[in-house]
Write an enzyme that holds these catalytic residues in place. Sequence first.
Site, PDB file in Angstrom:
ATOM      1  CD  GLU A  24     -13.616   2.819  -6.018  1.00 51.89           C
ATOM      2  OE1 GLU A  24     -12.405   2.911  -6.278  1.00 51.89           O
ATOM      3  OE2 GLU A  24     -14.257   1.759  -6.163  1.00 51.89           O
ATOM      4  CD  GLN A  32      -6.924  -4.184  -2.064  1.00 56.95           C
ATOM      5  OE1 GLN A  32      -6.283  -4.950  -2.754  1.00 56.95           O
ATOM      6  NE2 GLN A  32      -7.297  -2.986  -2.487  1.00 56.95           N
ATOM      7  CB  CYS A  64       0.602  -8.121  -1.395  1.00 57.30           C
ATOM      8  SG  CYS A  64       1.429  -8.499   0.169  1.00 57.30           S
ATOM      9  CG  ASP A  88      -1.453  -2.424  -6.749  1.00 58.64           C
ATOM     10  OD1 ASP A  88      -0.410  -2.017  -6.215  1.00 58.64           O
ATOM     11  OD2 ASP A  88      -2.341  -3.050  -6.129  1.00 58.64           O
ATOM     12  CB  ALA A  94      -0.577  -0.306   0.742  1.00 54.87           C
ATOM     13  CB  CYS A 124       6.020  -7.702   0.942  1.00 49.97           C
ATOM     14  SG  CYS A 124       4.911  -9.079   0.871  1.00 49.97           S
TER      15      CYS A 124
HETATM   16  P1  FAD Z   1      -6.474  -0.346  -4.971  1.00 47.27           P
HETATM   17  O1  FAD Z   1      -6.278   0.070  -3.561  1.00 47.27           O
HETATM   18  O2  FAD Z   1      -6.804  -1.762  -5.237  1.00 47.27           O
HETATM   19  O3  FAD Z   1      -7.598   0.603  -5.592  1.00 47.27           O
HETATM   20  C1  FAD Z   1      -7.980   0.591  -6.941  1.00 47.27           C
HETATM   21  C2  FAD Z   1      -9.372   1.189  -7.051  1.00 47.27           C
HETATM   22  O4  FAD Z   1      -9.683   1.490  -8.418  1.00 47.27           O
HETATM   23  C3  FAD Z   1     -10.457   0.244  -6.552  1.00 47.27           C
HETATM   24  O5  FAD Z   1     -11.172   0.837  -5.506  1.00 47.27           O
HETATM   25  C4  FAD Z   1     -11.315  -0.027  -7.782  1.00 47.27           C
HETATM   26  O6  FAD Z   1     -12.691  -0.170  -7.482  1.00 47.27           O
HETATM   27  C5  FAD Z   1     -11.046   1.212  -8.627  1.00 47.27           C
HETATM   28  N1  FAD Z   1     -11.274   0.964 -10.057  1.00 47.27           N
HETATM   29  C6  FAD Z   1     -10.922  -0.112 -10.798  1.00 47.27           C
HETATM   30  N2  FAD Z   1     -11.348   0.030 -12.061  1.00 47.27           N
HETATM   31  C7  FAD Z   1     -11.964   1.231 -12.138  1.00 47.27           C
HETATM   32  C8  FAD Z   1     -12.609   1.941 -13.193  1.00 47.27           C
HETATM   33  N3  FAD Z   1     -12.731   1.426 -14.422  1.00 47.27           N
HETATM   34  N4  FAD Z   1     -13.130   3.167 -12.918  1.00 47.27           N
HETATM   35  C9  FAD Z   1     -13.024   3.696 -11.667  1.00 47.27           C
HETATM   36  N5  FAD Z   1     -12.437   3.058 -10.643  1.00 47.27           N
HETATM   37  C10 FAD Z   1     -11.912   1.841 -10.875  1.00 47.27           C
HETATM   38  N6  FAD Z   1       0.333  -3.930   0.560  1.00 47.27           N
HETATM   39  C11 FAD Z   1       1.241  -3.637   1.525  1.00 47.27           C
HETATM   40  O7  FAD Z   1       1.876  -2.589   1.470  1.00 47.27           O
HETATM   41  N7  FAD Z   1       1.470  -4.465   2.579  1.00 47.27           N
HETATM   42  C12 FAD Z   1       0.795  -5.634   2.706  1.00 47.27           C
HETATM   43  O8  FAD Z   1       1.003  -6.359   3.672  1.00 47.27           O
HETATM   44  C13 FAD Z   1      -0.169  -5.989   1.712  1.00 47.27           C
HETATM   45  N8  FAD Z   1      -0.860  -7.145   1.784  1.00 47.27           N
HETATM   46  C14 FAD Z   1      -1.821  -7.428   0.858  1.00 47.27           C
HETATM   47  C15 FAD Z   1      -2.529  -8.623   0.971  1.00 47.27           C
HETATM   48  C16 FAD Z   1      -3.534  -8.944   0.083  1.00 47.27           C
HETATM   49  C17 FAD Z   1      -4.277 -10.233   0.234  1.00 47.27           C
HETATM   50  C18 FAD Z   1      -3.859  -8.033  -0.965  1.00 47.27           C
HETATM   51  C19 FAD Z   1      -4.975  -8.336  -1.907  1.00 47.27           C
HETATM   52  C20 FAD Z   1      -3.125  -6.865  -1.101  1.00 47.27           C
HETATM   53  C21 FAD Z   1      -2.094  -6.561  -0.204  1.00 47.27           C
HETATM   54  N9  FAD Z   1      -1.322  -5.387  -0.329  1.00 47.27           N
HETATM   55  C22 FAD Z   1      -0.369  -5.091   0.624  1.00 47.27           C
HETATM   56  C23 FAD Z   1      -1.391  -4.594  -1.570  1.00 47.27           C
HETATM   57  C24 FAD Z   1      -2.183  -3.300  -1.464  1.00 47.27           C
HETATM   58  O9  FAD Z   1      -3.481  -3.552  -0.995  1.00 47.27           O
HETATM   59  C25 FAD Z   1      -2.227  -2.652  -2.837  1.00 47.27           C
HETATM   60  O10 FAD Z   1      -0.937  -2.593  -3.379  1.00 47.27           O
HETATM   61  C26 FAD Z   1      -2.813  -1.243  -2.778  1.00 47.27           C
HETATM   62  O11 FAD Z   1      -4.151  -1.287  -2.353  1.00 47.27           O
HETATM   63  C27 FAD Z   1      -2.678  -0.576  -4.138  1.00 47.27           C
HETATM   64  O12 FAD Z   1      -3.381   0.635  -4.200  1.00 47.27           O
HETATM   65  P2  FAD Z   1      -4.058   1.096  -5.576  1.00 47.27           P
HETATM   66  O13 FAD Z   1      -4.678   2.405  -5.284  1.00 47.27           O
HETATM   67  O14 FAD Z   1      -3.089   0.978  -6.682  1.00 47.27           O
HETATM   68  O15 FAD Z   1      -5.172  -0.011  -5.839  1.00 47.27           O
HETATM   69  C1  UQ1 Z   2       3.630   1.164   4.606  1.00 50.36           C
HETATM   70  O1  UQ1 Z   2       3.885   2.359   4.472  1.00 50.36           O
HETATM   71  C2  UQ1 Z   2       2.328   0.677   4.287  1.00 50.36           C
HETATM   72  O2  UQ1 Z   2       1.374   1.528   3.825  1.00 50.36           O
HETATM   73  C3  UQ1 Z   2       0.695   2.267   4.759  1.00 50.36           C
HETATM   74  C4  UQ1 Z   2       2.051  -0.691   4.400  1.00 50.36           C
HETATM   75  O3  UQ1 Z   2       0.838  -1.137   3.998  1.00 50.36           O
HETATM   76  C5  UQ1 Z   2      -0.054  -1.473   4.924  1.00 50.36           C
HETATM   77  C6  UQ1 Z   2       3.050  -1.600   4.887  1.00 50.36           C
HETATM   78  O4  UQ1 Z   2       2.772  -2.801   4.992  1.00 50.36           O
HETATM   79  C7  UQ1 Z   2       4.364  -1.086   5.239  1.00 50.36           C
HETATM   80  C8  UQ1 Z   2       5.357  -2.043   5.786  1.00 50.36           C
HETATM   81  C9  UQ1 Z   2       4.656   0.269   5.094  1.00 50.36           C
HETATM   82  C10 UQ1 Z   2       6.017   0.821   5.405  1.00 50.36           C
HETATM   83  C11 UQ1 Z   2       6.053   1.559   6.701  1.00 50.36           C
HETATM   84  C12 UQ1 Z   2       6.940   1.386   7.700  1.00 50.36           C
HETATM   85  C13 UQ1 Z   2       6.844   2.243   8.909  1.00 50.36           C
HETATM   86  C14 UQ1 Z   2       7.988   0.333   7.692  1.00 50.36           C
END
Ligand code: FAD
Ligand code: UQ1
Length: 414
Positions: free
Chosen positions: A35, A43, A161, A300, A310, A343
């Site tokens: 990382e 996020q 999201c 993602d 998430a 979401c």
């Molecule tokens: P990330 O958590 O983004 O992590 C990916 C990691 O990979 C990063 O740290 C990055 O630096 C690393 N990386 C990238 N390229 C490389 C590389 N080449 N080599 C090594 N490392 C690398 N989710 C919800 O559940 N509820 C919500 O309400 C919600 N609201 C959101 C609102 C916003 C504005 C945003 C931006 C996101 C939201 N999300 C929400 C989405 C959630 O944050 C993501 O779906 C989640 O973080 C995905 O996890 P991930 O591990 O796939 O990616």
């Molecule tokens: C969830 O598990 C999660 O990840 C920790 C989120 O991201 C922050 C969410 O927004 C939601 C809604 C869940 C689902 C969990 C419950 C208890 C409804």
Amino acid sequence: AKHFKLLVVGGGAGGLGAASKFARKLPRGSVGIIEPREDHYYQPGFTLVGGGLMTLDANRRRQEDLIPKNATWIRDKVEAFEPVKNLVKLRDGEEISYDYMVIAMGIQLRFDMIKGAKEALKTPGVCSNYSPFYVEKHYREAMNFKGGNAVFTFPNTPIKCAGAPQKACYITDSILRQRGVRDKAHMIYATSLKRLFGIESYLKSLEKVAKEKNIDVRTRRNLIEVDSENKMATFEFLDDDAKPTGKTERVEYSLLHIGPPCSAPEALRKSPFADKTGFMDVDVASLQSKKFQNVFGVGDCMNTPNAKTAAAVSSHLKTIEQNLTQVMQGEQPCMEYDGYASCPLVVSTNRVVLAEFNSKGAMETTPFDQSKPTYWAYLMKRYFMPALYWNGLIKGYWNGPATIRNCSRLVKSK
Ligand code: FAD
Ligand code: UQ1
């Protein structure tokens, strides 16, 4: 060259969760996690930061403090994958080999796909809750807004999201009302989709919210250019297949909130793991790479059809914990991801529609009707979800709400 039994690529929500789970199971030193970033952000808190309901600081931790005790942090970036040799190449040229790998690289923000957007974000009026650099600006702009068009955009690509651009719009509406300037604003939500939200069970409720807030919803519009000198945003009209029609529309803005186009991260896009869209090609049920059986995906960066959240990661982690363990033992993976995602749509500064669903429809955790905006759902979003993320999800303890959902179903059926 370094070697790990399990190499995790990415230290975000999915990468930390996966590393935590397996660092507990495997001997010390077995798990490596790559990382590049020093700071880790929660996020899902960004929408609240944009609304002045939380500080950015409260959503940030040092990556160093989050890496599981038993795992090794490699503070670098994967530049290229060579899965035939079971190794990755880092930016500094080093090679790291593995027996098994979890890819959790997330999705890449691509403001560069909109002409002028990167420059415009540095000028007054333009912001985005997707970026830690421009999310606090969203709140400042809402507090300084004096009148004119407030425009919120949703891109013509996959996005994490998918509710967040709408949340920005609704929260801004609330702030402008609280400040007594809402009647000076024309609020536009411009989306490349054909409707406000993809999931039927929440569409009606959100359409009602948009109507009550007097938001001008424009569908099949894709932001292609920002001219910050003249404060003009250019949209192309899309047809029913989301293809550009050639027709465009120019809209003057006082406030422009950009929902960025996104793509798979570059190193993944160029790798043998990618499908033709650039995302990681996995079996939608087992989350195993279609080409390399010792590699799984989380979060993602995969081409699974779930909403990228998430919440979905929690269910991915439950799936791969079982499946990767089975593969390590020479068995076939048998756990299936159910497509769950969630979401929580923040529709004002104190109401949330707690949308939970897969592609077939709603999958609600509580026995209450979650399609209605409520204060208790806001409290969950503001206080419970961050705690669940920091203490549960990234520590590898939170496997998603399926068990609670099944209990709720029993209560409801009585
Ligand atoms: P990330 O958590 O983004 O992590 C990916 C990691 O990979 C990063 O740290 C990055 O630096 C690393 N990386 C990238 N390229 C490389 C590389 N080449 N080599 C090594 N490392 C690398 N989710 C919800 O559940 N509820 C919500 O309400 C919600 N609201 C959101 C609102 C916003 C504005 C945003 C931006 C996101 C939201 N999300 C929400 C989405 C959630 O944050 C993501 O779906 C989640 O973080 C995905 O996890 P991930 O591990 O796939 O990616
Ligand atoms: C969830 O598990 C999660 O990840 C920790 C989120 O991201 C922050 C969410 O927004 C939601 C809604 C869940 C689902 C969990 C419950 C208890 C409804």
